[in-house]
Design an enzyme around this catalytic site. Sequence first.
Site, PDB file in Angstrom:
ATOM      1  N   GLY A   1      -0.546  -1.928   4.920  1.00  0.00           N
ATOM      2  CA  GLY A   1      -1.423  -0.824   5.257  1.00  0.00           C
ATOM      3  C   GLY A   1      -2.826  -1.009   4.710  1.00  0.00           C
ATOM      4  O   GLY A   1      -3.349  -2.120   4.643  1.00  0.00           O
ATOM      5  N   ILE A   2      -3.424   0.108   4.310  1.00  0.00           N
ATOM      6  CA  ILE A   2      -4.776   0.085   3.772  1.00  0.00           C
ATOM      7  C   ILE A   2      -4.793   0.771   2.420  1.00  0.00           C
ATOM      8  O   ILE A   2      -3.891   1.516   2.073  1.00  0.00           O
ATOM      9  CB  ILE A   2      -5.771   0.780   4.719  1.00  0.00           C
ATOM     10  CG1 ILE A   2      -5.349   2.241   4.949  1.00  0.00           C
ATOM     11  CG2 ILE A   2      -5.885   0.031   6.031  1.00  0.00           C
ATOM     12  CD1 ILE A   2      -6.384   3.041   5.703  1.00  0.00           C
ATOM     13  N   GLY A   3      -5.850   0.514   1.656  1.00  0.00           N
ATOM     14  CA  GLY A   3      -5.993   1.129   0.354  1.00  0.00           C
ATOM     15  C   GLY A   3      -6.115   0.091  -0.744  1.00  0.00           C
ATOM     16  O   GLY A   3      -6.129  -1.123  -0.498  1.00  0.00           O
ATOM     17  N   ALA A   4      -6.196   0.569  -1.977  1.00  0.00           N
ATOM     18  CA  ALA A   4      -6.413  -0.319  -3.114  1.00  0.00           C
ATOM     19  C   ALA A   4      -5.256  -1.289  -3.304  1.00  0.00           C
ATOM     20  O   ALA A   4      -5.468  -2.473  -3.576  1.00  0.00           O
ATOM     21  CB  ALA A   4      -6.629   0.510  -4.383  1.00  0.00           C
TER      22      ALA A   4
ATOM     23  N   GLU B   1       0.518  -2.579  12.150  1.00  0.00           N
ATOM     24  CA  GLU B   1      -0.013  -1.429  12.881  1.00  0.00           C
ATOM     25  C   GLU B   1      -1.494  -1.246  12.575  1.00  0.00           C
ATOM     26  O   GLU B   1      -2.252  -0.750  13.412  1.00  0.00           O
ATOM     27  CB  GLU B   1       0.781  -0.162  12.546  1.00  0.00           C
ATOM     28  CG  GLU B   1       0.725   0.261  11.094  1.00  0.00           C
ATOM     29  CD  GLU B   1       1.703   1.381  10.780  1.00  0.00           C
ATOM     30  OE1 GLU B   1       2.576   1.670  11.625  1.00  0.00           O
ATOM     31  OE2 GLU B   1       1.605   1.984   9.697  1.00  0.00           O
TER      32      GLU B   1
ATOM     33  N   ILE C   1       5.918   7.435  -2.337  1.00  0.00           N
ATOM     34  CA  ILE C   1       5.540   8.471  -3.297  1.00  0.00           C
ATOM     35  C   ILE C   1       6.537   8.492  -4.445  1.00  0.00           C
ATOM     36  O   ILE C   1       6.165   8.598  -5.613  1.00  0.00           O
ATOM     37  CB  ILE C   1       5.459   9.836  -2.585  1.00  0.00           C
ATOM     38  CG1 ILE C   1       4.250   9.847  -1.633  1.00  0.00           C
ATOM     39  CG2 ILE C   1       5.347  10.972  -3.599  1.00  0.00           C
ATOM     40  CD1 ILE C   1       4.137  11.087  -0.779  1.00  0.00           C
TER      41      ILE C   1
ATOM     42  N   GLY D   1       4.629   4.087  10.237  1.00  0.00           N
ATOM     43  CA  GLY D   1       5.416   3.009  10.809  1.00  0.00           C
ATOM     44  C   GLY D   1       6.284   2.298   9.791  1.00  0.00           C
ATOM     45  O   GLY D   1       6.777   1.190  10.065  1.00  0.00           O
TER      46      GLY D   1
END
Length: 425
Positions: free
Chosen positions: A208-211, A231, A306, A329
């Site tokens: 995915g995205i992020g740090a 995705e 989480i 996804g």
Amino acid sequence: MKEPSYISAAEAVRAVRSGDHVHLSSIASVPHILIEALCGRAGELRDVHFHHFHTEGPAPYGSAALRESFRDQGFFVGPNLRAAVQAGVADYIPTNLFESQLMYRTGALPCDVAMVQVSEPVDGMVSLGTSVDCSIAALEVARERIAVVNPAVPFAYGDLIPLERFTALVKDHRPLITSTYAQPSETDLSIGRHCAELIPDGACLQMGIGAMPNAICACLGGHKHLGLHTEMFSDGALALIRSGVIDGTCKAIDTGKVVASFLLGSQAVYDFIRENPSVLMRDIAYTNDPRVIARNPGMVSINSAIEIDLTGQVCADSIGPRIYSGTGGQLDFVRGAKLSKGGKAIIALASRTRSGQPKIVPQLQPGAGVVTPRADVQWVVTEYGAVNLYGKSLQERARLLISVAHPQDREALSRAAYEQFGRDC
């Protein structure tokens, strides 16, 4: 070829009726000019439903003041609608992203109006640019198909649409929304190093995205011939593509090409896909189909959580009963990666939250959603190591997860495991 005819946004949204279900292109490419015009009609409309992946930028259709006119029901909840969903003003449709397009195509979810942003036409065809998602499906079934033609939307190869398919065309020139991410922490980098050790040369990646994904990408600089079928991707993956680490040469399908369905990142990411034949922006029906994902050998999916309980149940969409994001996804790629020859499915998470709360817990919080069932979980990675739960019993899973929990949480987890599973824990 006949010159296309454009109308104003106000004229275009006159096609929306009370009770309609409206699809929005999402993420960085939301058709804000149409949303603004439609919200200007709030006084004369009732019970208009909005559906979309998460949207960046203002979301006035989710405000309490307009709740009689508009009802937001997204497939994923972003920061702009999180409070509204938690307050019950907006709503959420739980779905694996692969199935979002099926809801439209099978009629399980109506789609009366599709409002999307597209690139300027090339030979009569337009691209959905940075946000293909389930918009192809929406455009197939919608009564009204409104396109905002925006030169800021890059013409990307993959699934293209004839301009003549649209029932209305509007012009806009505002830039796409960009996003930057915090520099990875030492915890993120530790997780990244453990993930990198599980990824062989020639593997095909989804992340995915992020740090944390950026940290994982930063730890892959010494790898060779990686592929990307995902995705979405962002700046961390772009750095690996530009350095040659990701070249796609070992992919069994779409060899040598990057495949994605939507993007969120810097302008550099958007510029990279513009008229770039090595990138395919595809319908979510293709990118997220576990059967397609599995066709690439050595598929490695990397997703976050989480919290995770001692049996391996992964909560990734809510904090207790409060919806925080969405299913996304994750399960699509977990199952696709596990079906791939030599594939691996990784759930990567810090052992604790930023406020110091454990993320490996005896039981999920009451009301928490299970995004990836324990029967589907394979690798779990924290800053303290990587463990493989696949084929392990409940007692064995508990011992493994405790071994990668925060050291200060292990004693309490061991007591909980003993009470839940017996003395062998």
